[in-house]
Write a protein that holds these residues in place. Structure first.
Motif, mmCIF file in Angstrom:
data_model
loop_
_atom_site.group_PDB
_atom_site.id
_atom_site.type_symbol
_atom_site.label_atom_id
_atom_site.label_comp_id
_atom_site.label_asym_id
_atom_site.label_seq_id
_atom_site.Cartn_x
_atom_site.Cartn_y
_atom_site.Cartn_z
ATOM 1 N N PHE A 298 0.828 -1.201 0.000
ATOM 2 C CA PHE A 298 0.000 0.000 0.000
ATOM 3 C C PHE A 298 0.868 1.259 0.000
ATOM 4 C CE2 PHE A 298 -2.509 3.166 2.482
ATOM 5 C CZ PHE A 298 -3.514 3.360 1.559
ATOM 6 N N GLY A 299 1.959 1.236 0.759
ATOM 7 C CA GLY A 299 2.869 2.379 0.760
ATOM 8 C C GLY A 299 3.471 2.634 -0.612
ATOM 9 N N LEU A 300 3.880 1.563 -1.301
ATOM 10 C CA LEU A 300 4.384 1.714 -2.674
ATOM 11 C C LEU A 300 3.298 2.266 -3.591
ATOM 12 C CD1 LEU A 300 6.439 -1.597 -3.133
ATOM 13 C CD2 LEU A 300 7.348 0.712 -2.835
ATOM 14 N N ALA A 301 2.066 1.777 -3.424
ATOM 15 C CA ALA A 301 0.966 2.240 -4.265
ATOM 16 C C ALA A 301 0.684 3.722 -4.046
ATOM 17 C CB ALA A 301 -0.289 1.419 -3.978
ATOM 18 N N VAL A 302 0.757 4.179 -2.794
ATOM 19 C CA VAL A 302 0.514 5.591 -2.501
ATOM 20 C C VAL A 302 1.599 6.464 -3.146
ATOM 21 C CG1 VAL A 302 0.437 7.322 -0.668
ATOM 22 C CG2 VAL A 302 -0.767 5.152 -0.376
ATOM 23 N N ALA A 303 2.859 6.075 -2.971
ATOM 24 C CA ALA A 303 3.957 6.867 -3.534
ATOM 25 C C ALA A 303 3.877 6.901 -5.062
ATOM 26 C CB ALA A 303 5.293 6.290 -3.077
ATOM 27 N N MET B 209 0.097 -3.690 -7.036
ATOM 28 C CA MET B 209 -0.498 -3.633 -8.377
ATOM 29 C C MET B 209 -2.014 -3.504 -8.336
ATOM 30 S SD MET B 209 1.719 -6.281 -10.724
ATOM 31 C CE MET B 209 1.326 -7.688 -9.682
ATOM 32 N N ILE B 210 -2.626 -4.088 -7.328
ATOM 33 C CA ILE B 210 -4.087 -4.080 -7.283
ATOM 34 C C ILE B 210 -4.648 -2.811 -6.643
ATOM 35 C CG2 ILE B 210 -4.517 -5.129 -5.019
ATOM 36 C CD1 ILE B 210 -6.524 -6.975 -6.363
ATOM 37 N N SER B 211 -3.788 -2.022 -5.986
ATOM 38 C CA SER B 211 -4.299 -0.869 -5.228
ATOM 39 C C SER B 211 -3.853 0.488 -5.747
ATOM 40 C CB SER B 211 -3.882 -0.987 -3.754
ATOM 41 O OG SER B 211 -2.473 -0.988 -3.621
ATOM 42 N N PHE B 212 -2.899 0.541 -6.687
ATOM 43 C CA PHE B 212 -2.409 1.861 -7.094
ATOM 44 C C PHE B 212 -3.350 2.551 -8.082
ATOM 45 C CE2 PHE B 212 -0.937 -0.367 -10.838
ATOM 46 C CZ PHE B 212 -0.958 0.608 -11.831
ATOM 47 N N PHE B 213 -4.134 1.795 -8.841
ATOM 48 C CA PHE B 213 -4.960 2.388 -9.891
ATOM 49 C C PHE B 213 -5.973 3.404 -9.353
ATOM 50 C CE2 PHE B 213 -8.666 2.291 -12.757
ATOM 51 C CZ PHE B 213 -8.063 2.708 -13.929
ATOM 52 N N PRO B 214 -6.742 3.101 -8.295
ATOM 53 C CA PRO B 214 -7.683 4.122 -7.797
ATOM 54 C C PRO B 214 -6.988 5.406 -7.359
ATOM 55 C CG PRO B 214 -8.167 1.971 -6.842
ATOM 56 C CD PRO B 214 -6.848 1.845 -7.531
ATOM 57 N N ILE B 215 -5.782 5.280 -6.808
ATOM 58 C CA ILE B 215 -5.058 6.478 -6.354
ATOM 59 C C ILE B 215 -4.670 7.335 -7.540
ATOM 60 C CG2 ILE B 215 -3.030 7.296 -5.100
ATOM 61 C CD1 ILE B 215 -3.081 4.686 -3.528
ATOM 62 N N VAL B 216 -4.141 6.713 -8.592
ATOM 63 C CA VAL B 216 -3.744 7.452 -9.788
ATOM 64 C C VAL B 216 -4.941 8.172 -10.389
ATOM 65 C CG1 VAL B 216 -2.848 7.245 -12.133
ATOM 66 C CG2 VAL B 216 -1.820 5.906 -10.295
ATOM 67 N N GLY C 255 -10.400 9.675 -0.696
ATOM 68 C CA GLY C 255 -11.440 8.760 -1.133
ATOM 69 C C GLY C 255 -10.852 7.527 -1.807
ATOM 70 N N SER C 256 -9.798 7.729 -2.592
ATOM 71 C CA SER C 256 -9.145 6.595 -3.246
ATOM 72 C C SER C 256 -8.389 5.731 -2.244
ATOM 73 C CB SER C 256 -8.180 7.096 -4.323
ATOM 74 O OG SER C 256 -7.068 7.768 -3.752
ATOM 75 N N LEU C 257 -7.844 6.335 -1.189
ATOM 76 C CA LEU C 257 -7.118 5.546 -0.189
ATOM 77 C C LEU C 257 -8.041 4.560 0.501
ATOM 78 C CD1 LEU C 257 -4.677 8.026 1.622
ATOM 79 C CD2 LEU C 257 -4.240 6.513 -0.312
ATOM 80 N N LYS C 258 -9.289 4.975 0.778
ATOM 81 C CA LYS C 258 -10.232 4.086 1.459
ATOM 82 C C LYS C 258 -10.611 2.898 0.589
ATOM 83 C CE LYS C 258 -12.919 7.617 2.505
ATOM 84 N NZ LYS C 258 -14.040 8.441 3.057
ATOM 85 N N ALA D 7 -9.692 -1.787 10.568
ATOM 86 C CA ALA D 7 -8.738 -0.975 11.332
ATOM 87 C C ALA D 7 -8.002 0.007 10.426
ATOM 88 C CB ALA D 7 -7.753 -1.881 12.060
ATOM 89 N N MET D 8 -7.524 -0.474 9.273
ATOM 90 C CA MET D 8 -6.812 0.409 8.349
ATOM 91 C C MET D 8 -7.758 1.426 7.716
ATOM 92 S SD MET D 8 -3.670 -0.040 8.490
ATOM 93 C CE MET D 8 -3.404 1.105 7.144
ATOM 94 N N TYR D 9 -8.987 1.011 7.442
ATOM 95 C CA TYR D 9 -9.970 1.939 6.883
ATOM 96 C C TYR D 9 -10.267 3.070 7.860
ATOM 97 C CZ TYR D 9 -14.326 3.590 4.759
ATOM 98 O OH TYR D 9 -15.300 4.368 4.200
ATOM 99 N N MET D 10 -10.460 2.729 9.131
ATOM 100 C CA MET D 10 -10.743 3.750 10.129
ATOM 101 C C MET D 10 -9.557 4.675 10.345
ATOM 102 S SD MET D 10 -13.835 3.271 10.745
ATOM 103 C CE MET D 10 -13.951 4.559 11.989
ATOM 104 N N ALA D 11 -8.338 4.128 10.262
ATOM 105 C CA ALA D 11 -7.152 4.982 10.364
ATOM 106 C C ALA D 11 -7.104 5.977 9.211
ATOM 107 C CB ALA D 11 -5.890 4.115 10.382
ATOM 108 N N THR D 12 -7.493 5.525 8.010
ATOM 109 C CA THR D 12 -7.528 6.420 6.853
ATOM 110 C C THR D 12 -8.604 7.490 7.025
ATOM 111 O OG1 THR D 12 -6.822 4.572 5.450
ATOM 112 C CG2 THR D 12 -7.725 6.498 4.347
#
Length: 293
Positions: free
Chosen positions: A105-110, A165-172, A215-218, A269-274
């Motif tokens: 997830f950190g790689l996807a965010v960056a 690979m599965i999580s970076f697309f919504p962020i972009v 919104g994309s992070l969630k 837990a991760m969703y609530m942190a976001t």
């Protein structure tokens, strides 16, 4: 250190129950002396817990009323027994899955922020790379895992890369959308005042894209867990995915559901942190009366 790790791995279910009960008691205590508006806000905080508890109660009653076999659908009480019985294994594999997911997830965010800024700032790159991104995102990631195993072998790296690979697309997409949808009138006014394209992007575009970004992070954090579990199921010796593969081979259905519950807890837990981070950084964007109540 080993004693502390063993204590944490064996006591986490009890700590989770104590934490939830304590949180409910704390909110109920605040409700007693709160005003009507505050009671509405507090009730919204309690709603997820009460709805979750109610869902599990209905699930339990239906399983008992219709005598559903544990092999077909275990009741929540059977799942709770499996969680307690295999608490050390579930805790260990959950920690591994959380680490893999956060790394991916950190790689996807960056990567997502960098590529999203590039696509949002340039129409040429947006038109050129967007079809490639859509095509890549359309490929089922479970089909990519064997390739990652050939390249990197069995271990933690395929899980991290699959989560990425599965999580970076919504962020972009959301970062690029936030930058690309700046009102032309606003851009014209800023240019008339002497602002450069870089200043428009940093002073207006990036702050404007923050609600889209969070919104994309969630969405991305839940997808990252899907990616890591897929890879662990097929190409790892550890993690929730590997635990599910072992439970499936042993036809241990309660353990399968216990692993799913553990995965759901990690995701929530991760969703609530976001959400907490989003409220701290983009509270100014929540102007709707629906967001305020």
């Amino acid at each position: 250190m080993d004693a502390l790790a063993d204590f944490l791995l064996t006591s986490w279910p009890m700590a989770l129950v104590i934490g939830v009960v304590g949180y409910i008691a704390y909110l109920l205590y605040k409700v007693i002396g709160a005003s009507a508006l505050d009671r509405t806000k507090l009730s919204l905080q309690l709603a997820p817990l009460f709805c979750t508890i109610g869902t599990f109660l209905v699930w339990e009653l239906l399983c008992k009323a219709f005598a559903v076999s544990t092999f077909v659908l275990p009741a929540p009480s059977d799942i709770a027994i499996a969680i307690w019985q295999f608490r050390r294994q579930i805790g260990f594999h959950s920690f591994h899955t959380a680490w893999m997911t956060l790394a991916g997830f950190g790689l996807a965010v960056a990567f997502g922020i960098a590529l999203g800024l590039l696509l949002g700032a340039s129409r040429f790159f947006y038109a050129g790379f967007y079809p490639l991104l859509v095509g890549f995102n359309s490929i089922p990631k479970v089909a990519v895992v064997p390739i990652l195993v050939i390249w990197f072998g069995v271990g933690w790296l395929p899980a991290v890369l699959t989560a990425f690979m599965i999580s970076f697309f919504p962020i972009v997409v959301n970062v690029a959308t936030g930058l690309a949808t700046i009102e032309p009138e606003t851009e014209d006014v800023l240019k008339a005042l002497g602002a450069s394209k870089l200043q428009i992007m940093t002073k207006v575009g990036i702050p404007r894209s923050l609600p889209y970004f969070f919104g994309s992070l969630k969405v991305a954090i839940t997808l990252a867990y899907v990616g890591s579990v897929i890879a662990e199921y097929n190409a790892s010796r550890y993690g929730i995915g590997n635990l599910m593969a072992r439970a499936s081979a042993d036809f241990n259905v309660p353990l399968l559901f216990a692993a799913l519950i553990a995965l759901a807890i990690l995701g929530v837990a991760m969703y609530m942190a976001t959400v907490w981070l989003e409220n701290r950084m983009t509270g100014w964007a929540q102007r709707s009366s629906f967001a305020a109540t």
